[in-house]
Design a protein around this motif. Structure first.
Motif, PDB file in Angstrom:
ATOM      1  N   VAL A   1      -2.878   8.687  11.589  1.00 35.26           N
ATOM      2  CA  VAL A   1      -2.066   7.477  11.468  1.00 35.26           C
ATOM      3  C   VAL A   1      -2.386   6.519  12.615  1.00 35.26           C
ATOM      4  O   VAL A   1      -2.540   6.938  13.767  1.00 35.26           O
ATOM      5  CB  VAL A   1      -0.572   7.834  11.473  1.00 35.26           C
ATOM      6  N   ASN A   2      -2.506   5.250  12.299  1.00 33.81           N
ATOM      7  CA  ASN A   2      -2.697   4.203  13.297  1.00 33.81           C
ATOM      8  C   ASN A   2      -1.320   3.809  13.832  1.00 33.81           C
ATOM      9  O   ASN A   2      -0.630   2.957  13.270  1.00 33.81           O
ATOM     10  CB  ASN A   2      -3.404   2.998  12.667  1.00 33.81           C
ATOM     11  N   VAL A   3      -0.919   4.459  14.904  1.00 31.48           N
ATOM     12  CA  VAL A   3       0.449   4.326  15.401  1.00 31.48           C
ATOM     13  C   VAL A   3       0.776   2.891  15.783  1.00 31.48           C
ATOM     14  O   VAL A   3       1.878   2.392  15.524  1.00 31.48           O
ATOM     15  CB  VAL A   3       0.679   5.274  16.599  1.00 31.48           C
ATOM     16  N   GLY A   4      -0.180   2.206  16.404  1.00 28.62           N
ATOM     17  CA  GLY A   4       0.077   0.832  16.823  1.00 28.62           C
ATOM     18  C   GLY A   4       0.422  -0.083  15.664  1.00 28.62           C
ATOM     19  O   GLY A   4       1.369  -0.890  15.743  1.00 28.62           O
ATOM     20  N   GLU A   5      -0.329   0.031  14.568  1.00 30.01           N
ATOM     21  CA  GLU A   5      -0.066  -0.799  13.396  1.00 30.01           C
ATOM     22  C   GLU A   5       1.280  -0.465  12.768  1.00 30.01           C
ATOM     23  O   GLU A   5       2.027  -1.347  12.345  1.00 30.01           O
ATOM     24  CB  GLU A   5      -1.177  -0.623  12.362  1.00 30.01           C
ATOM     25  N   VAL A   6       1.583   0.826  12.706  1.00 33.56           N
ATOM     26  CA  VAL A   6       2.860   1.245  12.119  1.00 33.56           C
ATOM     27  C   VAL A   6       4.021   0.723  12.961  1.00 33.56           C
ATOM     28  O   VAL A   6       5.033   0.257  12.428  1.00 33.56           O
ATOM     29  CB  VAL A   6       2.918   2.779  11.983  1.00 33.56           C
TER      30      VAL A   6
ATOM     31  N   THR B   1       0.832  -1.207   0.000  1.00 29.56           N
ATOM     32  CA  THR B   1       0.000   0.000   0.000  1.00 29.56           C
ATOM     33  C   THR B   1       0.865   1.255   0.000  1.00 29.56           C
ATOM     34  O   THR B   1       0.591   2.219  -0.711  1.00 29.56           O
ATOM     35  CB  THR B   1      -0.924  -0.007   1.229  1.00 29.56           C
ATOM     36  N   LEU B   2       1.931   1.244   0.798  1.00 27.87           N
ATOM     37  CA  LEU B   2       2.818   2.410   0.868  1.00 27.87           C
ATOM     38  C   LEU B   2       3.735   2.512  -0.343  1.00 27.87           C
ATOM     39  O   LEU B   2       4.423   3.522  -0.519  1.00 27.87           O
ATOM     40  CB  LEU B   2       3.661   2.343   2.141  1.00 27.87           C
ATOM     41  N   GLY B   3       3.743   1.475  -1.184  1.00 34.00           N
ATOM     42  CA  GLY B   3       4.590   1.496  -2.375  1.00 34.00           C
ATOM     43  C   GLY B   3       4.083   2.420  -3.463  1.00 34.00           C
ATOM     44  O   GLY B   3       4.809   2.706  -4.414  1.00 34.00           O
ATOM     45  N   HIS B   4       2.854   2.924  -3.322  1.00 36.91           N
ATOM     46  CA  HIS B   4       2.303   3.867  -4.303  1.00 36.91           C
ATOM     47  C   HIS B   4       2.676   5.284  -3.895  1.00 36.91           C
ATOM     48  O   HIS B   4       2.456   5.690  -2.751  1.00 36.91           O
ATOM     49  CB  HIS B   4       0.782   3.705  -4.368  1.00 36.91           C
ATOM     50  N   PRO B   5       3.232   6.107  -4.787  1.00 33.51           N
ATOM     51  CA  PRO B   5       3.742   7.433  -4.396  1.00 33.51           C
ATOM     52  C   PRO B   5       2.709   8.327  -3.723  1.00 33.51           C
ATOM     53  O   PRO B   5       3.032   8.998  -2.732  1.00 33.51           O
ATOM     54  CB  PRO B   5       4.222   8.038  -5.728  1.00 33.51           C
ATOM     55  N   GLN B   6       1.478   8.357  -4.230  1.00 35.61           N
ATOM     56  CA  GLN B   6       0.497   9.260  -3.635  1.00 35.61           C
ATOM     57  C   GLN B   6      -0.038   8.732  -2.306  1.00 35.61           C
ATOM     58  O   GLN B   6      -0.300   9.506  -1.386  1.00 35.61           O
ATOM     59  CB  GLN B   6      -0.643   9.527  -4.624  1.00 35.61           C
ATOM     60  N   ARG B   7      -0.179   7.416  -2.183  1.00 35.41           N
ATOM     61  CA  ARG B   7      -0.573   6.875  -0.883  1.00 35.41           C
ATOM     62  C   ARG B   7       0.522   7.136   0.148  1.00 35.41           C
ATOM     63  O   ARG B   7       0.239   7.441   1.310  1.00 35.41           O
ATOM     64  CB  ARG B   7      -0.885   5.382  -0.997  1.00 35.41           C
ATOM     65  N   LEU B   8       1.769   7.007  -0.270  1.00 37.74           N
ATOM     66  CA  LEU B   8       2.885   7.304   0.630  1.00 37.74           C
ATOM     67  C   LEU B   8       2.874   8.777   1.026  1.00 37.74           C
ATOM     68  O   LEU B   8       3.136   9.124   2.184  1.00 37.74           O
ATOM     69  CB  LEU B   8       4.210   6.953  -0.050  1.00 37.74           C
TER      70      LEU B   8
ATOM     71  N   GLY C   1      -4.819  -1.006   7.519  1.00 32.87           N
ATOM     72  CA  GLY C   1      -4.656  -0.768   8.949  1.00 32.87           C
ATOM     73  C   GLY C   1      -3.716   0.360   9.291  1.00 32.87           C
ATOM     74  O   GLY C   1      -3.393   0.561  10.464  1.00 32.87           O
ATOM     75  N   LEU C   2      -3.266   1.117   8.289  1.00 29.06           N
ATOM     76  CA  LEU C   2      -2.283   2.164   8.524  1.00 29.06           C
ATOM     77  C   LEU C   2      -2.896   3.470   9.024  1.00 29.06           C
ATOM     78  O   LEU C   2      -2.206   4.294   9.616  1.00 29.06           O
ATOM     79  CB  LEU C   2      -1.475   2.427   7.256  1.00 29.06           C
ATOM     80  N   LEU C   3      -4.180   3.666   8.751  1.00 33.15           N
ATOM     81  CA  LEU C   3      -4.872   4.878   9.171  1.00 33.15           C
ATOM     82  C   LEU C   3      -6.080   4.533  10.025  1.00 33.15           C
ATOM     83  O   LEU C   3      -6.639   3.436   9.937  1.00 33.15           O
ATOM     84  CB  LEU C   3      -5.346   5.701   7.966  1.00 33.15           C
ATOM     85  N   GLY C   4      -6.492   5.506  10.836  1.00 33.21           N
ATOM     86  CA  GLY C   4      -7.750   5.437  11.552  1.00 33.21           C
ATOM     87  C   GLY C   4      -8.668   6.531  11.040  1.00 33.21           C
ATOM     88  O   GLY C   4      -8.202   7.557  10.533  1.00 33.21           O
ATOM     89  N   GLN C   5      -9.972   6.327  11.184  1.00 33.42           N
ATOM     90  CA  GLN C   5     -10.964   7.262  10.664  1.00 33.42           C
ATOM     91  C   GLN C   5     -11.938   7.638  11.778  1.00 33.42           C
ATOM     92  O   GLN C   5     -12.401   6.777  12.524  1.00 33.42           O
ATOM     93  CB  GLN C   5     -11.716   6.619   9.500  1.00 33.42           C
TER      94      GLN C   5
END
Length: 281
Positions: free
Chosen positions: A74-79, A11-18, A59-63
Motif C-alpha cells: 500500500v502507498n501509505v502517503g497517497e492513502v 477504483t476502490l468502489g470495485h469489490p475485488q479491487r477493494l 496511486g494506491l499501491l506501490g510495486q
C-alpha cells in the motif's frame, strides 16, 4: 487533487479491487507477491493483473521487483492524503467524525500508567507461533498486559514440539490451549488494544473489524510446524521461531506506550515486525 481522489475512490468502489487493497493493508508493511494475492483471494492471475494496474494507476499501491517477482504494498502517503481530504475537506474536520481516527493511543482511558493493555496474537492454527508470542509476552510483560492467542482454523491443537520448547525455556504451559478466533468476537470478549498476526495466511484472511479500534500489525514469520528434515532440524526451526518472537516481544515491551501517540505507536509495532529473525536457539 480532487480529480485524483475521485479516481482513487472509484477504483476502490470495485469489490475485488477493494479486497486486494484491504488484504495489503492487513499485510502492511510487507511487499506481497502477485501470486500470493491471487491464491489468497481466488482471483485469476490475468484478472488480478488488471486490478493491480488499476490500483497502481490510482496511486494506491506501490510495486517493487524482487528477482523475477513483482511485489505490491500500500502507498501509505497517497492513502493518507485521500483520508485527509475526505475528513478535513469534505467533512470539514467534524470532531464527531474525525476524532476517533486522530485520537492519541488510549485517549479517554484515564491514568495510562495504570492501564493494562489487552493483546491478541493470531495465526492459522494457534499451535506454535501465536502460542510462543502469548507465553513470551505474559512472562516478560509483567502486570502490564493481558495476553491472548487464537487461530483462524476451526479446529486445532498445540504442537508438541512447540510445547517442549516452552518447557525447555522455563515457561509454565499448564494453562495453554488452542483457541479459535471466534472466541474473541463475542460481546463479552475483551476490548483489545493490540492485535497482531504472526503468520501470512492469517493476515491474508478477511476478519471483521475489531471493536475499540486496536492497533494492529503483521509480524509474519516462517511456520516451524512445516519444517522438514530430521528431528534436530525440525527442533531448530521451532527454536528459531521462538527466538525471533522473543526479540520482537522484548522490543514491544520496551515501547514507552504512554509517551507515544497512535501514529508513532503504529509505526513502532510495524517496525518490530521486521526485526532480524536471527537468534541463538
Amino acid at each position: 487533487m480532487e480529480i485524483r481522489i475521485a479516481s482513487q475512490l472509484s477504483t476502490l468502489g470495485h469489490p475485488q479491487r477493494l479486497a486486494i487493497f484491504r488484504m495489503l493493508m492487513r499485510r502492511m508493511p510487507d511487499k506481497v507477491p502477485a501470486g500470493e494475492i491471487s491464491a489468497a483471494l481466488d482471483i485469476k492471475p490475468s484478472t488480478l493483473s488488471a486490478y493491480l494496474s488499476n490500483l497502481l494507476d490510482a496511486g494506491l499501491l506501490g510495486q517493487t521487483r524482487v528477482g523475477t517477482s513483482l511485489r505490491y504494498t500500500v502507498n501509505v502517503g497517497e492513502v493518507q492524503e485521500m483520508l485527509d481530504f475526505l475528513l478535513l475537506d469534505c467533512c470539514r474536520g467534524r470532531p464527531d467524525m474525525c476524532s476517533p481516527l486522530a485520537a492519541g493511543f488510549g485517549q479517554g482511558t484515564g491514568d495510562m500508567s495504570l492501564k493494562k493493555f489487552n493483546v491478541l496474537f493470531i495465526c492459522t492454527g494457534n499451535s506454535a507461533r501465536s502460542i510462543f508470542a502469548e507465553t513470551l509476552l505474559r512472562d516478560m510483560g509483567g502486570e502490564r498486559f493481558a495476553v491472548f492467542s487464537a487461530g483462524t482454523k476451526p479446529y486445532s491443537e498445540l504442537n508438541p514440539m512447540a510445547v517442549d520448547v516452552l518447557r525447555q525455556k522455563g515457561h509454565d504451559v499448564s494453562a495453554l490451549r488452542a483457541k479459535n478466533v471466534q472466541e474473541f468476537m463475542t460481546p463479552d470478549a475483551p476490548n483489545f488494544d493490540f492485535v497482531f498476526t504472526v503468520c501470512d495466511q492469517a493476515a491474508n484472511e478477511e476478519c471483521p473489524a475489531w471493536s475499540g479500534q486496536p492497533i494492529s500489525a503483521h509480524w509474519g514469520m516462517v511456520d516451524p510446524v512445516k519444517a522438514a528434515g530430521s528431528d534436530a532440524e525440525r527442533s531448530l526451526a521451532f527454536q528459531t521461531a521462538y527466538g525471533a518472537l522473543r526479540n520482537r516481544i522484548t522490543a514491544f515491551t520496551a515501547l514507552p506506550m504512554t509517551a507515544l501517540d497512535r501514529i508513532s505507536l503504529q509505526k513502532a509495532v510495524d517496525d518490530i515486525g521486521h526485526l532480524n529473525e536471527e537468534t541463538a536457539p
